[in-house]
Structures are given as C-alpha cells and as structure tokens.
Motif scaffolding. Sequence first.
Motif, PDB file in Angstrom:
ATOM      1  N   THR A   7      -1.524 -11.989  -1.000  1.00  0.00           N
ATOM      2  CA  THR A   7      -1.002 -10.635  -1.149  1.00  0.00           C
ATOM      3  C   THR A   7      -2.148  -9.659  -1.349  1.00  0.00           C
ATOM      4  O   THR A   7      -3.067  -9.918  -2.126  1.00  0.00           O
ATOM      5  CB  THR A   7      -0.046 -10.539  -2.351  1.00  0.00           C
ATOM      6  OG1 THR A   7       1.018 -11.483  -2.189  1.00  0.00           O
ATOM      7  CG2 THR A   7       0.551  -9.150  -2.470  1.00  0.00           C
ATOM      8  N   VAL A   8      -2.096  -8.538  -0.642  1.00  0.00           N
ATOM      9  CA  VAL A   8      -3.067  -7.462  -0.819  1.00  0.00           C
ATOM     10  C   VAL A   8      -2.397  -6.341  -1.591  1.00  0.00           C
ATOM     11  O   VAL A   8      -1.333  -5.844  -1.200  1.00  0.00           O
ATOM     12  CB  VAL A   8      -3.588  -6.939   0.533  1.00  0.00           C
ATOM     13  CG1 VAL A   8      -4.525  -5.750   0.312  1.00  0.00           C
ATOM     14  CG2 VAL A   8      -4.309  -8.035   1.289  1.00  0.00           C
ATOM     15  N   LEU A   9      -3.027  -5.936  -2.703  1.00  0.00           N
ATOM     16  CA  LEU A   9      -2.497  -4.880  -3.557  1.00  0.00           C
ATOM     17  C   LEU A   9      -3.352  -3.630  -3.445  1.00  0.00           C
ATOM     18  O   LEU A   9      -4.571  -3.702  -3.213  1.00  0.00           O
ATOM     19  CB  LEU A   9      -2.471  -5.335  -5.018  1.00  0.00           C
ATOM     20  CG  LEU A   9      -1.646  -6.596  -5.312  1.00  0.00           C
ATOM     21  CD1 LEU A   9      -1.852  -7.021  -6.765  1.00  0.00           C
ATOM     22  CD2 LEU A   9      -0.173  -6.368  -5.023  1.00  0.00           C
ATOM     23  N   ALA A  10      -2.727  -2.474  -3.599  1.00  0.00           N
ATOM     24  CA  ALA A  10      -3.454  -1.213  -3.608  1.00  0.00           C
ATOM     25  C   ALA A  10      -4.329  -1.133  -4.850  1.00  0.00           C
ATOM     26  O   ALA A  10      -4.248  -1.967  -5.753  1.00  0.00           O
ATOM     27  CB  ALA A  10      -2.478  -0.049  -3.562  1.00  0.00           C
ATOM     28  N   ARG A  43      -7.328   2.785   3.597  1.00  0.00           N
ATOM     29  CA  ARG A  43      -8.225   3.718   2.925  1.00  0.00           C
ATOM     30  C   ARG A  43      -9.609   3.081   2.875  1.00  0.00           C
ATOM     31  O   ARG A  43      -9.780   1.944   2.435  1.00  0.00           O
ATOM     32  CB  ARG A  43      -7.728   4.042   1.521  1.00  0.00           C
ATOM     33  CG  ARG A  43      -6.434   4.831   1.505  1.00  0.00           C
ATOM     34  CD  ARG A  43      -6.068   5.283   0.106  1.00  0.00           C
ATOM     35  NE  ARG A  43      -7.080   6.185  -0.456  1.00  0.00           N
ATOM     36  CZ  ARG A  43      -6.949   6.794  -1.638  1.00  0.00           C
ATOM     37  NH1 ARG A  43      -5.856   6.589  -2.360  1.00  0.00           N
ATOM     38  NH2 ARG A  43      -7.906   7.579  -2.090  1.00  0.00           N
ATOM     39  N   ARG A  44     -10.607   3.820   3.309  1.00  0.00           N
ATOM     40  CA  ARG A  44     -11.957   3.281   3.439  1.00  0.00           C
ATOM     41  C   ARG A  44     -12.714   3.349   2.113  1.00  0.00           C
ATOM     42  O   ARG A  44     -12.542   4.277   1.320  1.00  0.00           O
ATOM     43  CB  ARG A  44     -12.735   4.066   4.496  1.00  0.00           C
ATOM     44  CG  ARG A  44     -12.118   4.030   5.879  1.00  0.00           C
ATOM     45  CD  ARG A  44     -12.735   2.961   6.704  1.00  0.00           C
ATOM     46  NE  ARG A  44     -12.200   2.933   8.053  1.00  0.00           N
ATOM     47  CZ  ARG A  44     -12.811   2.375   9.078  1.00  0.00           C
ATOM     48  NH1 ARG A  44     -13.989   1.799   8.892  1.00  0.00           N
ATOM     49  NH2 ARG A  44     -12.262   2.360  10.274  1.00  0.00           N
ATOM     50  N   TYR A  51     -12.907   3.143  -2.680  1.00  0.00           N
ATOM     51  CA  TYR A  51     -11.554   2.599  -2.807  1.00  0.00           C
ATOM     52  C   TYR A  51     -11.579   1.080  -2.649  1.00  0.00           C
ATOM     53  O   TYR A  51     -12.173   0.557  -1.710  1.00  0.00           O
ATOM     54  CB  TYR A  51     -10.623   3.210  -1.765  1.00  0.00           C
ATOM     55  CG  TYR A  51      -9.167   2.920  -2.008  1.00  0.00           C
ATOM     56  CD1 TYR A  51      -8.399   3.739  -2.820  1.00  0.00           C
ATOM     57  CD2 TYR A  51      -8.557   1.801  -1.434  1.00  0.00           C
ATOM     58  CE1 TYR A  51      -7.055   3.477  -3.059  1.00  0.00           C
ATOM     59  CE2 TYR A  51      -7.220   1.531  -1.669  1.00  0.00           C
ATOM     60  CZ  TYR A  51      -6.477   2.373  -2.474  1.00  0.00           C
ATOM     61  OH  TYR A  51      -5.151   2.093  -2.719  1.00  0.00           O
ATOM     62  N   LEU A  52     -10.896   0.384  -3.565  1.00  0.00           N
ATOM     63  CA  LEU A  52     -10.899  -1.077  -3.568  1.00  0.00           C
ATOM     64  C   LEU A  52      -9.478  -1.630  -3.526  1.00  0.00           C
ATOM     65  O   LEU A  52      -8.582  -1.137  -4.220  1.00  0.00           O
ATOM     66  CB  LEU A  52     -11.606  -1.606  -4.819  1.00  0.00           C
ATOM     67  CG  LEU A  52     -13.107  -1.321  -4.928  1.00  0.00           C
ATOM     68  CD1 LEU A  52     -13.593  -1.634  -6.329  1.00  0.00           C
ATOM     69  CD2 LEU A  52     -13.880  -2.127  -3.893  1.00  0.00           C
ATOM     70  N   TYR A  53      -9.298  -2.638  -2.696  1.00  0.00           N
ATOM     71  CA  TYR A  53      -8.060  -3.404  -2.680  1.00  0.00           C
ATOM     72  C   TYR A  53      -8.256  -4.687  -3.486  1.00  0.00           C
ATOM     73  O   TYR A  53      -9.379  -5.104  -3.753  1.00  0.00           O
ATOM     74  CB  TYR A  53      -7.673  -3.780  -1.248  1.00  0.00           C
ATOM     75  CG  TYR A  53      -7.308  -2.610  -0.362  1.00  0.00           C
ATOM     76  CD1 TYR A  53      -6.001  -2.131  -0.320  1.00  0.00           C
ATOM     77  CD2 TYR A  53      -8.262  -1.998   0.449  1.00  0.00           C
ATOM     78  CE1 TYR A  53      -5.653  -1.067   0.503  1.00  0.00           C
ATOM     79  CE2 TYR A  53      -7.927  -0.933   1.268  1.00  0.00           C
ATOM     80  CZ  TYR A  53      -6.620  -0.468   1.290  1.00  0.00           C
ATOM     81  OH  TYR A  53      -6.286   0.576   2.102  1.00  0.00           O
ATOM     82  N   ASP A  72      -9.526 -11.350  -6.077  1.00  0.00           N
ATOM     83  CA  ASP A  72     -10.835 -10.766  -5.807  1.00  0.00           C
ATOM     84  C   ASP A  72     -10.633  -9.388  -5.210  1.00  0.00           C
ATOM     85  O   ASP A  72      -9.647  -9.145  -4.496  1.00  0.00           O
ATOM     86  CB  ASP A  72     -11.639 -11.644  -4.848  1.00  0.00           C
ATOM     87  CG  ASP A  72     -13.137 -11.375  -4.933  1.00  0.00           C
ATOM     88  OD1 ASP A  72     -13.544 -10.579  -5.799  1.00  0.00           O
ATOM     89  OD2 ASP A  72     -13.901 -11.956  -4.132  1.00  0.00           O
ATOM     90  N   GLU A  73     -11.560  -8.494  -5.489  1.00  0.00           N
ATOM     91  CA  GLU A  73     -11.504  -7.150  -4.916  1.00  0.00           C
ATOM     92  C   GLU A  73     -12.298  -7.108  -3.615  1.00  0.00           C
ATOM     93  O   GLU A  73     -13.249  -7.860  -3.424  1.00  0.00           O
ATOM     94  CB  GLU A  73     -12.068  -6.127  -5.902  1.00  0.00           C
ATOM     95  CG  GLU A  73     -11.233  -5.944  -7.146  1.00  0.00           C
ATOM     96  CD  GLU A  73     -11.848  -4.969  -8.121  1.00  0.00           C
ATOM     97  OE1 GLU A  73     -11.099  -4.246  -8.798  1.00  0.00           O
ATOM     98  OE2 GLU A  73     -13.091  -4.935  -8.222  1.00  0.00           O
ATOM     99  N   PHE A  74     -11.913  -6.204  -2.736  1.00  0.00           N
ATOM    100  CA  PHE A  74     -12.674  -5.987  -1.508  1.00  0.00           C
ATOM    101  C   PHE A  74     -12.454  -4.554  -1.051  1.00  0.00           C
ATOM    102  O   PHE A  74     -11.518  -3.875  -1.477  1.00  0.00           O
ATOM    103  CB  PHE A  74     -12.256  -6.981  -0.411  1.00  0.00           C
ATOM    104  CG  PHE A  74     -10.870  -6.758   0.148  1.00  0.00           C
ATOM    105  CD1 PHE A  74     -10.683  -5.998   1.305  1.00  0.00           C
ATOM    106  CD2 PHE A  74      -9.759  -7.307  -0.466  1.00  0.00           C
ATOM    107  CE1 PHE A  74      -9.410  -5.792   1.816  1.00  0.00           C
ATOM    108  CE2 PHE A  74      -8.479  -7.110   0.038  1.00  0.00           C
ATOM    109  CZ  PHE A  74      -8.303  -6.347   1.182  1.00  0.00           C
ATOM    110  N   GLY A  75     -13.342  -4.102  -0.189  1.00  0.00           N
ATOM    111  CA  GLY A  75     -13.220  -2.771   0.377  1.00  0.00           C
ATOM    112  C   GLY A  75     -13.279  -2.847   1.892  1.00  0.00           C
ATOM    113  O   GLY A  75     -13.825  -3.787   2.459  1.00  0.00           O
ATOM    114  N   VAL A  76     -12.715  -1.844   2.533  1.00  0.00           N
ATOM    115  CA  VAL A  76     -12.724  -1.765   4.002  1.00  0.00           C
ATOM    116  C   VAL A  76     -13.681  -0.651   4.400  1.00  0.00           C
ATOM    117  O   VAL A  76     -13.492   0.505   4.020  1.00  0.00           O
ATOM    118  CB  VAL A  76     -11.313  -1.483   4.550  1.00  0.00           C
ATOM    119  CG1 VAL A  76     -11.351  -1.389   6.068  1.00  0.00           C
ATOM    120  CG2 VAL A  76     -10.344  -2.567   4.106  1.00  0.00           C
TER     121      VAL A  76
END
Length: 264
Positions: A7-10, A43-44, A51-53, A72-76
């Motif tokens: 699952t990816v969370l905002a 969101r970049r 911004y982090l997912y 874990d957090e990640f960014g696009v």
Amino acid sequence: NLTLNATVLAEDGTDTMATQQTSLVAPPGRQSVDVALALKSVRRWDIDNPYLYTLRVSLSAADGGELDRIEDEFGVRSIEIRDRHLLLNGRRVRLSGLTRHEESPWEGLAETAGTMRHDLDDMKNLQTTLTRPVHYQQHPFIYRYADHQGILMIPEIPMWQFSEEQMKNPKVIALAKQMLQELIEQNYNHPSIFAWSVDNESATNTPGGIAYFRTMYALAKQLDPARAVSCADDRIAFTADPQTNASSLADFVMWNEYFGTWDA
C-alpha cells in the motif's frame, strides 16, 4: 499459502494512493516477489517541496493473521545532468553545498538526533542544496532528514587518501565492493540521494586508481543504473592531461576545494 499486501500512503499517512494484493506460496529459503503499483496525480519530491510517500508492505498467513510488516518512505522525482547543469524534475537547480563530518564537539562520533537535526537545519538555512556526507556510511537519521528537508546528497564509502598500491589490492577492492553494495541497497529509496561516490582524494590519476574506479563504477551502475557515479578528486587540477584521471570517466566531476583553514 501467504498474502502480500502493498500500500502506498500519502504524506499525511491517511489517504491511500495505491494498493496491490498478491497471493504466493513460500517454500523454505529466500524468495523474491515483484509487485507493481500505479500512482495517479503524482506529487514530485523537490528541494522546495520535498513530498514523501510511504510504502507499507505486510505479509499475512492463510487465516488472515499478519506475520510481518515493513514501511519505508520514498519520493518521486527525475534527476539528470545535461549541458553542464543538474536538472531536478526538468528544472535547473543552483547547487550550493558543503561537506559535513560527524565531528560534534560535545558528542564526538556518537551524535544524537538533536545534533544531526541542528546541523542539517543550519545547512538548510544557509541555502544548502547539496552535501556529500563523508567519508563513510551515515546514521539512518541523516538520510531521512535530508529527504524531509529537501537537501540533495552524494553518499560515499570510506576510501580516503588511498595509494595506487592500496587501490590495486584485491582485498581492498573486495571490501570496497561490499561497502558500496551495502550503501546502495540500504539507501536506495531515499529521493535525496542523486549520486554515489566511490572514493575521496585517492590516487585516481594512476593506472591502478583508474582501474579501481572503473570496477566500482560498473558495480554501482549494475546495482542502481539511474543514479550518477563520481569520486571526490583533489588531483585533476594538477594533472597535465585531465583525460588520464579517473574523473574523466565519472558522470560528473567532483572537485574538493578548501577555503580558509587548509588553503595556502
């Protein structure tokens, strides 16, 4: 019989941006499972808006009981080096940076989160957009805080002032490869990291040093093809032909300059 839920969370942790459920049978031993998740209205991650997912992965048994979970957090974001400039999400970024050591006057190398936060906040207030955390693996807090503060990073393995003889030593090369692999695999998801450094102020202007760099460059690209690879160079300025230096093989030139204390 197991179920893998991804699952990816905002950033606020409340909105679900994507989810995927996969059924699998896990025989004894190691197993890899590929899961594809599609994000809409992305969101970049950016220096001014980092911004982090959050990606949450859980493993459940057939009866529905959760066996394990990891987050874990990640960014696009997109990063490229083109026409002598760094482009973040297609926009030119002015790089102003400095290097930070774990040298707290009151804590030494046993820094607390408060000290690390204090230093990175100072760096952000000084308009720092880039730092090379030298010359060793950092505390996980450093990478996470850089993600949240929007500071680009070039992590580096502890190859500092190595001679050509050392850089040709098979034991040194094997250890350097192990450290680089651990550095990349442990920190792959951090959006703040845009490049890897494979040595600092070493004999990269010698045949042995160049061979070392070629080996490490190839390994870094194998493990992480998307990120740039370089080394911190203090010899290219004193080389008659820069093409004979390993920096000519790097994705960009990283040149140390000392102002004040050590500058003659």
